[in-house]
Design a protein around this motif. Structure first.
Motif, PDB file in Angstrom:
ATOM      1  N   GLU A  13       0.794  -1.155   0.021  1.00  0.00           N
ATOM      2  CA  GLU A  13      -0.225   0.077   0.119  1.00  0.00           C
ATOM      3  C   GLU A  13       0.986   1.384   0.093  1.00  0.00           C
ATOM      4  OE1 GLU A  13      -3.014   1.995   3.256  1.00  0.00           O
ATOM      5  OE2 GLU A  13      -3.225  -0.054   2.726  1.00  0.00           O
ATOM      6  N   LYS A  14       1.943   1.273   0.688  1.00  0.00           N
ATOM      7  CA  LYS A  14       2.841   2.369   0.885  1.00  0.00           C
ATOM      8  C   LYS A  14       3.645   2.632  -0.504  1.00  0.00           C
ATOM      9  CE  LYS A  14       3.631   2.208   5.619  1.00  0.00           C
ATOM     10  NZ  LYS A  14       4.225   1.990   6.909  1.00  0.00           N
ATOM     11  N   PHE A  15       3.954   1.449  -0.957  1.00  0.00           N
ATOM     12  CA  PHE A  15       4.566   1.464  -2.356  1.00  0.00           C
ATOM     13  C   PHE A  15       3.705   1.989  -3.453  1.00  0.00           C
ATOM     14  CE2 PHE A  15       8.027  -1.327  -1.154  1.00  0.00           C
ATOM     15  CZ  PHE A  15       9.030  -0.641  -1.722  1.00  0.00           C
ATOM     16  N   GLN A  16       2.390   1.772  -3.387  1.00  0.00           N
ATOM     17  CA  GLN A  16       1.325   2.360  -4.353  1.00  0.00           C
ATOM     18  C   GLN A  16       1.086   3.954  -4.173  1.00  0.00           C
ATOM     19  OE1 GLN A  16       0.038   1.095  -7.070  1.00  0.00           O
ATOM     20  NE2 GLN A  16       1.036  -0.940  -6.626  1.00  0.00           N
ATOM     21  N   LEU A  17       1.178   4.279  -2.713  1.00  0.00           N
ATOM     22  CA  LEU A  17       0.971   5.667  -2.682  1.00  0.00           C
ATOM     23  C   LEU A  17       2.332   6.148  -3.167  1.00  0.00           C
ATOM     24  CD1 LEU A  17      -0.441   5.507   1.163  1.00  0.00           C
ATOM     25  CD2 LEU A  17      -1.568   6.429  -0.500  1.00  0.00           C
ATOM     26  N   LEU A  18       3.574   5.941  -2.976  1.00  0.00           N
ATOM     27  CA  LEU A  18       4.884   6.556  -3.325  1.00  0.00           C
ATOM     28  C   LEU A  18       4.637   6.722  -4.907  1.00  0.00           C
ATOM     29  CD1 LEU A  18       7.543   7.831  -2.711  1.00  0.00           C
ATOM     30  CD2 LEU A  18       8.438   5.269  -2.756  1.00  0.00           C
ATOM     31  N   ARG A  19       4.143   5.474  -5.505  1.00  0.00           N
ATOM     32  CA  ARG A  19       4.170   5.370  -7.087  1.00  0.00           C
ATOM     33  C   ARG A  19       3.095   6.410  -7.488  1.00  0.00           C
ATOM     34  NH1 ARG A  19       1.028   1.300 -10.349  1.00  0.00           N
ATOM     35  NH2 ARG A  19       1.773   1.507 -12.276  1.00  0.00           N
ATOM     36  N   SER A  20       2.027   6.621  -6.922  1.00  0.00           N
ATOM     37  CA  SER A  20       0.796   7.686  -7.049  1.00  0.00           C
ATOM     38  C   SER A  20       1.450   9.207  -6.940  1.00  0.00           C
ATOM     39  CB  SER A  20      -0.267   7.396  -6.353  1.00  0.00           C
ATOM     40  OG  SER A  20      -1.100   8.393  -6.632  1.00  0.00           O
ATOM     41  N   ALA A  21       2.049   9.448  -5.714  1.00  0.00           N
ATOM     42  CA  ALA A  21       2.690  10.558  -5.439  1.00  0.00           C
ATOM     43  C   ALA A  21       3.833  11.110  -6.440  1.00  0.00           C
ATOM     44  CB  ALA A  21       2.929  10.724  -4.063  1.00  0.00           C
ATOM     45  N   THR A  22       4.331  10.326  -6.791  1.00  0.00           N
ATOM     46  CA  THR A  22       5.687  10.553  -7.861  1.00  0.00           C
ATOM     47  C   THR A  22       5.318  10.043  -9.366  1.00  0.00           C
ATOM     48  OG1 THR A  22       6.585   8.354  -7.581  1.00  0.00           O
ATOM     49  CG2 THR A  22       7.562  10.097  -6.112  1.00  0.00           C
ATOM     50  N   ASN A  23       3.952   9.961  -9.513  1.00  0.00           N
ATOM     51  CA  ASN A  23       3.463   9.939 -11.076  1.00  0.00           C
ATOM     52  C   ASN A  23       4.438   8.629 -11.723  1.00  0.00           C
ATOM     53  OD1 ASN A  23       1.338  11.756 -10.922  1.00  0.00           O
ATOM     54  ND2 ASN A  23       3.140  13.306 -11.134  1.00  0.00           N
ATOM     55  N   SER A  24       4.768   7.825 -10.744  1.00  0.00           N
ATOM     56  CA  SER A  24       5.530   6.704 -11.469  1.00  0.00           C
ATOM     57  C   SER A  24       4.610   5.597 -12.102  1.00  0.00           C
ATOM     58  CB  SER A  24       6.260   5.879 -10.440  1.00  0.00           C
ATOM     59  OG  SER A  24       6.837   4.753 -10.849  1.00  0.00           O
ATOM     60  N   HIS A  25       5.123   5.044 -13.409  1.00  0.00           N
ATOM     61  CA  HIS A  25       4.341   4.057 -13.853  1.00  0.00           C
ATOM     62  C   HIS A  25       5.162   2.749 -13.670  1.00  0.00           C
ATOM     63  CE1 HIS A  25       1.759   6.811 -15.666  1.00  0.00           C
ATOM     64  NE2 HIS A  25       2.624   7.521 -16.234  1.00  0.00           N
ATOM     65  N   ALA A  26       6.150   2.659 -12.833  1.00  0.00           N
ATOM     66  CA  ALA A  26       6.993   1.523 -12.736  1.00  0.00           C
ATOM     67  C   ALA A  26       6.068   0.465 -12.076  1.00  0.00           C
ATOM     68  CB  ALA A  26       8.162   1.837 -11.695  1.00  0.00           C
ATOM     69  N   GLN A  27       6.344  -0.832 -12.198  1.00  0.00           N
ATOM     70  CA  GLN A  27       5.914  -1.930 -11.521  1.00  0.00           C
ATOM     71  C   GLN A  27       6.528  -2.644 -10.270  1.00  0.00           C
ATOM     72  OE1 GLN A  27       2.527  -2.801 -11.949  1.00  0.00           O
ATOM     73  NE2 GLN A  27       2.648  -1.152 -13.823  1.00  0.00           N
ATOM     74  N   SER A  28       7.991  -2.673 -10.488  1.00  0.00           N
ATOM     75  CA  SER A  28       8.813  -3.393  -9.443  1.00  0.00           C
ATOM     76  C   SER A  28       8.977  -2.243  -8.282  1.00  0.00           C
ATOM     77  CB  SER A  28       9.928  -3.717 -10.029  1.00  0.00           C
ATOM     78  OG  SER A  28      10.899  -2.739 -10.236  1.00  0.00           O
ATOM     79  N   GLU A  29       9.238  -2.650  -7.027  1.00  0.00           N
ATOM     80  CA  GLU A  29       9.417  -1.922  -6.069  1.00  0.00           C
ATOM     81  C   GLU A  29      10.707  -1.049  -6.176  1.00  0.00           C
ATOM     82  OE1 GLU A  29       9.560  -4.753  -2.542  1.00  0.00           O
ATOM     83  OE2 GLU A  29       7.347  -4.820  -2.562  1.00  0.00           O
ATOM     84  N   THR A  30      11.695  -1.688  -6.659  1.00  0.00           N
ATOM     85  CA  THR A  30      12.953  -0.981  -7.348  1.00  0.00           C
ATOM     86  C   THR A  30      12.865   0.358  -8.164  1.00  0.00           C
ATOM     87  OG1 THR A  30      14.397  -3.049  -6.710  1.00  0.00           O
ATOM     88  CG2 THR A  30      15.421  -1.170  -7.804  1.00  0.00           C
ATOM     89  N   SER A  31      12.231  -0.166  -8.976  1.00  0.00           N
ATOM     90  CA  SER A  31      11.954   0.920 -10.027  1.00  0.00           C
ATOM     91  C   SER A  31      11.093   2.138  -9.485  1.00  0.00           C
ATOM     92  CB  SER A  31      11.130   0.426 -11.257  1.00  0.00           C
ATOM     93  OG  SER A  31      11.912  -0.490 -12.041  1.00  0.00           O
ATOM     94  N   ILE A  32      10.127   1.625  -8.422  1.00  0.00           N
ATOM     95  CA  ILE A  32       9.318   2.844  -7.911  1.00  0.00           C
ATOM     96  C   ILE A  32      10.015   3.805  -7.060  1.00  0.00           C
ATOM     97  CG2 ILE A  32       7.539   3.417  -6.116  1.00  0.00           C
ATOM     98  CD1 ILE A  32       6.061   0.789  -7.134  1.00  0.00           C
ATOM     99  N   ILE A  33      11.053   3.114  -6.420  1.00  0.00           N
ATOM    100  CA  ILE A  33      12.091   3.785  -5.567  1.00  0.00           C
ATOM    101  C   ILE A  33      12.984   4.747  -6.354  1.00  0.00           C
ATOM    102  CG2 ILE A  33      14.043   3.683  -3.946  1.00  0.00           C
ATOM    103  CD1 ILE A  33      12.578   0.897  -2.589  1.00  0.00           C
ATOM    104  N   MET A  34      13.484   4.064  -7.428  1.00  0.00           N
ATOM    105  CA  MET A  34      14.208   5.021  -8.399  1.00  0.00           C
ATOM    106  C   MET A  34      13.314   5.966  -8.821  1.00  0.00           C
ATOM    107  SD  MET A  34      17.227   3.736  -8.126  1.00  0.00           S
ATOM    108  CE  MET A  34      18.041   4.263  -9.793  1.00  0.00           C
ATOM    109  N   ASP A  35      12.372   5.984  -9.293  1.00  0.00           N
ATOM    110  CA  ASP A  35      11.412   7.023  -9.824  1.00  0.00           C
ATOM    111  C   ASP A  35      11.083   7.996  -8.831  1.00  0.00           C
ATOM    112  OD1 ASP A  35      11.305   5.898 -12.151  1.00  0.00           O
ATOM    113  OD2 ASP A  35       9.287   5.133 -11.954  1.00  0.00           O
ATOM    114  N   ALA A  36      10.948   7.535  -7.473  1.00  0.00           N
ATOM    115  CA  ALA A  36      10.803   8.525  -6.230  1.00  0.00           C
ATOM    116  C   ALA A  36      12.124   9.260  -6.192  1.00  0.00           C
ATOM    117  CB  ALA A  36      10.315   7.717  -4.949  1.00  0.00           C
ATOM    118  N   SER A  37      13.380   8.860  -6.151  1.00  0.00           N
ATOM    119  CA  SER A  37      14.443   9.466  -5.962  1.00  0.00           C
ATOM    120  C   SER A  37      14.626  10.281  -7.090  1.00  0.00           C
ATOM    121  CB  SER A  37      15.651   8.355  -5.945  1.00  0.00           C
ATOM    122  OG  SER A  37      16.645   8.857  -6.027  1.00  0.00           O
ATOM    123  N   LYS A  38      14.405   9.935  -8.374  1.00  0.00           N
ATOM    124  CA  LYS A  38      14.314  11.253  -9.566  1.00  0.00           C
ATOM    125  C   LYS A  38      13.520  12.306  -9.217  1.00  0.00           C
ATOM    126  CE  LYS A  38      15.842   7.903 -12.899  1.00  0.00           C
ATOM    127  NZ  LYS A  38      15.363   7.057 -14.139  1.00  0.00           N
TER     128      LYS A  38
END
Length: 140
Positions: A13-38
């Motif tokens: 759920e937290k990864f989905q919130l992070l994905r949504s907040a950063t407008n990430s389209h990534a599927q893997s947790e690692t990619s979501i974290i990388m998108d959030a970092s960018k």
């Protein structure tokens, strides 16, 4: 005690919130974290640009309106130096400036004024603490 499945669900759920907040389209947790970092790095750059733009606007000494006077006040050992400049001379400006000095209890000891196309005044003076004991010299 919290089960592993509940922890995993909470983490998802937290990864989905992070994905949504950063407008990430990534599927893997690692990619979501990388998108959030960018995303965070881009936000930092925007904040720095905003700070630079704000500082540049504040440090600009040129007024946007030529009729708006620029005023600089310097404290001297025994008094003050006031410089007033306006790109355009307005009728009654000298009188207004001198009335403002009087309203603040300032006595001008020496002044240079130019009122041709622009307005420029350099005045040296003192703050009068007790006006009743101060002798004024009037020139008519």
């Amino acid at each position: 005690m919290v089960s592993r499945e509940q922890n995993r669900g909470s983490l998802q759920e937290k990864f989905q919130l992070l994905r949504s907040a950063t407008n990430s389209h990534a599927q893997s947790e690692t990619s979501i974290i990388m998108d959030a970092s960018k995303y965070i790095q881009n936000l930092k750059k925007k904040v720095e640009r905003f700070k630079e733009d704000t500082a540049a606007e504040q440090s600009s000494s040129e007024p946007t309106d030529p009729t708006t006077p620029m005023v600089k006040v310097e404290t001297l050992e025994k008094g003050f130096m006031i410089k007033v400049f306006s790109g355009e001379n307005q009728p009654g400006m000298l009188v207004s400036v001198l009335e403002a000095f009087e309203d603040m209890g300032l006595d001008v000891l020496e002044a240079r004024v130019s009122c041709t196309d622009s307005f420029s005044l350099h005045a040296m003076g003192v703050k009068v603490i007790n006006k009743s004991s101060y002798k004024h010299i009037c020139i008519h």
